[in-house]
Design a protein around this motif. Structure first.
Motif, mmCIF file in Angstrom:
data_model
loop_
_atom_site.group_PDB
_atom_site.id
_atom_site.type_symbol
_atom_site.label_atom_id
_atom_site.label_comp_id
_atom_site.label_asym_id
_atom_site.label_seq_id
_atom_site.Cartn_x
_atom_site.Cartn_y
_atom_site.Cartn_z
ATOM 1 N N MET A 137 -21.610 -28.653 -23.502
ATOM 2 C CA MET A 137 -22.803 -29.276 -22.580
ATOM 3 C C MET A 137 -24.060 -29.340 -23.217
ATOM 4 S SD MET A 137 -22.231 -27.724 -18.523
ATOM 5 C CE MET A 137 -22.151 -26.216 -18.972
ATOM 6 N N GLU A 138 -24.410 -28.400 -23.991
ATOM 7 C CA GLU A 138 -25.677 -28.575 -24.889
ATOM 8 C C GLU A 138 -25.366 -29.514 -25.984
ATOM 9 O OE1 GLU A 138 -28.430 -27.433 -24.032
ATOM 10 O OE2 GLU A 138 -27.994 -25.792 -22.687
ATOM 11 N N GLU A 139 -24.328 -29.695 -26.398
ATOM 12 C CA GLU A 139 -24.207 -30.880 -27.509
ATOM 13 C C GLU A 139 -24.269 -32.206 -26.692
ATOM 14 O OE1 GLU A 139 -20.525 -30.168 -29.590
ATOM 15 O OE2 GLU A 139 -21.298 -28.691 -30.404
ATOM 16 N N GLY A 144 -26.941 -36.970 -25.968
ATOM 17 C CA GLY A 144 -27.327 -38.179 -24.831
ATOM 18 C C GLY A 144 -25.733 -38.813 -24.571
ATOM 19 N N ASN A 145 -24.735 -38.278 -25.056
ATOM 20 C CA ASN A 145 -23.389 -38.903 -24.655
ATOM 21 C C ASN A 145 -22.696 -37.797 -24.013
ATOM 22 O OD1 ASN A 145 -24.061 -41.370 -26.198
ATOM 23 N ND2 ASN A 145 -23.543 -40.041 -27.939
ATOM 24 N N TRP A 146 -21.927 -38.184 -22.927
ATOM 25 C CA TRP A 146 -21.118 -37.624 -22.035
ATOM 26 C C TRP A 146 -20.353 -38.611 -21.222
ATOM 27 C CZ3 TRP A 146 -26.180 -36.623 -21.636
ATOM 28 C CH2 TRP A 146 -27.081 -37.096 -20.356
ATOM 29 N N PRO A 178 -39.916 -31.212 -25.039
ATOM 30 C CA PRO A 178 -39.836 -32.602 -25.308
ATOM 31 C C PRO A 178 -38.539 -33.205 -25.239
ATOM 32 C CG PRO A 178 -41.192 -31.085 -26.998
ATOM 33 C CD PRO A 178 -40.447 -30.204 -25.989
ATOM 34 N N GLY A 179 -37.413 -32.527 -25.231
ATOM 35 C CA GLY A 179 -36.209 -33.069 -25.314
ATOM 36 C C GLY A 179 -35.422 -33.024 -23.732
ATOM 37 N N SER A 180 -36.300 -32.666 -22.872
ATOM 38 C CA SER A 180 -35.625 -32.632 -21.471
ATOM 39 C C SER A 180 -35.029 -33.827 -20.791
ATOM 40 C CB SER A 180 -36.603 -31.907 -20.583
ATOM 41 O OG SER A 180 -37.864 -32.586 -20.553
ATOM 42 N N LYS A 185 -31.081 -36.285 -17.084
ATOM 43 C CA LYS A 185 -30.242 -37.323 -17.084
ATOM 44 C C LYS A 185 -28.715 -36.579 -16.549
ATOM 45 C CE LYS A 185 -28.626 -41.612 -16.965
ATOM 46 N NZ LYS A 185 -27.011 -41.441 -17.048
ATOM 47 N N TYR A 186 -28.307 -35.469 -17.354
ATOM 48 C CA TYR A 186 -27.117 -34.885 -17.285
ATOM 49 C C TYR A 186 -27.157 -34.475 -15.595
ATOM 50 C CZ TYR A 186 -22.965 -32.197 -19.054
ATOM 51 O OH TYR A 186 -21.832 -31.645 -19.135
ATOM 52 N N VAL A 187 -28.089 -33.704 -15.326
ATOM 53 C CA VAL A 187 -28.106 -33.080 -13.947
ATOM 54 C C VAL A 187 -27.809 -34.070 -12.880
ATOM 55 C CG1 VAL A 187 -29.537 -32.004 -12.249
ATOM 56 C CG2 VAL A 187 -29.191 -31.018 -14.377
#
Length: 372
Positions: A137-139, A144-146, A178-180, A185-187
């Motif tokens: 998940m963290e990766e 930004g890809n899933w 800063p990378g949130s 978007k994932y959530v």
């Protein structure tokens, strides 16, 4: 030639007798009659569809809408206050998910609804050299890809994933760094998928499956009665295994894994287990309507078994409530309470999976998690 004719006649007579016997056997099984000893099974299934199942999915949709609103507030201003408000709505929605867990058949199974929204837990452990689901998940978030549609991502979404993303110790900080952007978007993508699968399931129930469900009053494999009994037993197996037994160490020689508890990060494990059992009892009784599986059991002459099962539900409920929350801490600190609960869970499982199933002419069609 005469001997050949006699043999053929004997074979024909034997076949006729066998077919007659099978026919009589089928007719002699009250569980397969449309009205079992005067009990209207069509009315029972209508009660399940109209008053329990469809309303449960409708309530799920309503709670998901409220959850989306709370999530939007948290994501806009991530702090301890908005996180606490989110947790209240998250808990309420997660409890509703437990109420539809027992309905994993028909449209729900076709959509793998419960599988995708509550395959527990988001795994923190893998074999040496393998990535954990949390690491994946963290990766995904970092890159930004899933792809949440693929079956391999089943452990990286749903409520177990949201439990980690919202309530891990560093959750608020990760939503403010800063990378949130990708994390938010994932959530949102997880929530969108949950809502979409729920929409599809409810729509199919209303449009087509309800009529199929009500019309099939048999007890054979693939029938609604068989589905219900199998899910009752399966939910008990889940309580015995993944929800309590596995974290407690029943499959690992006593070595405990607290992080395997359902809703480990929010600490809701016991609340969810208790709600799961309450919803299972409600489904077993048909909402105490007089038109449930429990009443069918009684109509077939098994009132004592019905009462024993209902009484055992109450015992399990009391034993689960006697375990101090959170479950992850109780595993080591309150072993006797968990052992008592496990013993009563095993008894309820046997009553449903062996006794009730046998009396209703149903076969268990799933493979359990760890044997009995």
């Amino acid at each position: 030639m005469m001997g050949r004719i006699n043999k053929l006649g004997i074979v024909a007579l034997s076949m006729s007798l066998m077919l007659f016997y099978i026919s009589c056997s089928k007719k002699s099984n009250p569980a397969d009659d449309k009205t079992a000893n005067g009990f209207d099974k069509t009315a029972m299934l209508t009660n399940y569809a109209n008053n329990l199942i469809i309303p449960a999915y409708e309530q799920t949709q309503q709670k998901l809408t409220l959850l989306q609103t709370a999530v939007n507030v948290f994501l806009a201003t991530p702090n301890l206050a908005t996180q606490a408000a989110l947790k209240t709505v998250f808990k309420d929605t997660y409890l509703q998910v437990e109420r539809i867990s027992v309905l994993e058949f028909g449209p729900s199974r076709d959509n793998s609804l419960v599988g995708f929204i509550n395959t527990l837990p988001a795994n923190t452990m893998k074999k040496v050299g393998e990535k954990t689901d949390l690491a994946i998940m963290e990766e995904n978030i970092a890159s930004g890809n899933w792809n949440l549609v693929q079956n391999s991502a089943i452990h990286q979404q749903g409520f177990p994933a949201l439990d980690y993303l919202f309530f891990a110790n560093d959750a608020v900080a990760k939503f403010t760094d800063p990378g949130s952007t990708n994390r938010k978007k994932y959530v949102q993508d997880i929530l969108t998928r949950i809502k979409s699968l729920s929409d599809q399931t409810l729509s199919t129930w209303k449009n087509t499956y309800r009529a199929q469900f009500i019309s099939n009053t048999q007890s054979n494999s693939g029938s609604p009665i068989s589905y219900l009994l199998n899910q009752f037993a399966y939910e008990m197996d889940m309580l015995k295994g993944p929800r309590i037994g596995w974290p407690f160490g029943t499959q690992s020689g006593g070595v405990q894994f607290p992080e395997l508890c359902e809703a480990y990060y929010s600490g809701l494990s016991l609340d969810l287990a208790i709600e799961n059992m309450n919803s299972l009892k409600n489904m077993f009784t048909g909402g105490n309507s007089g038109k449930g599986i429990s009443d069918l059991l009684a109509a077939l002459g098994n009132t004592q078994l019905k009462d024993e099962i209902l009484g055992q539900f109450n015992v399990v409920d009391a034993k689960l409530k006697a375990i101090p929350a959170p479950l992850s801490a109780a595993l080591a600190n309150n072993k006797p309470a968990i052992e008592d609960a496990n013993k009563e869970i095993q008894l309820l499982l046997r009553l449903i999976k062996t006794d009730a199933v046998s009396k209703l002419g149903v076969q268990i069609s799933y493979v359990d998690n760890d044997g009995d």
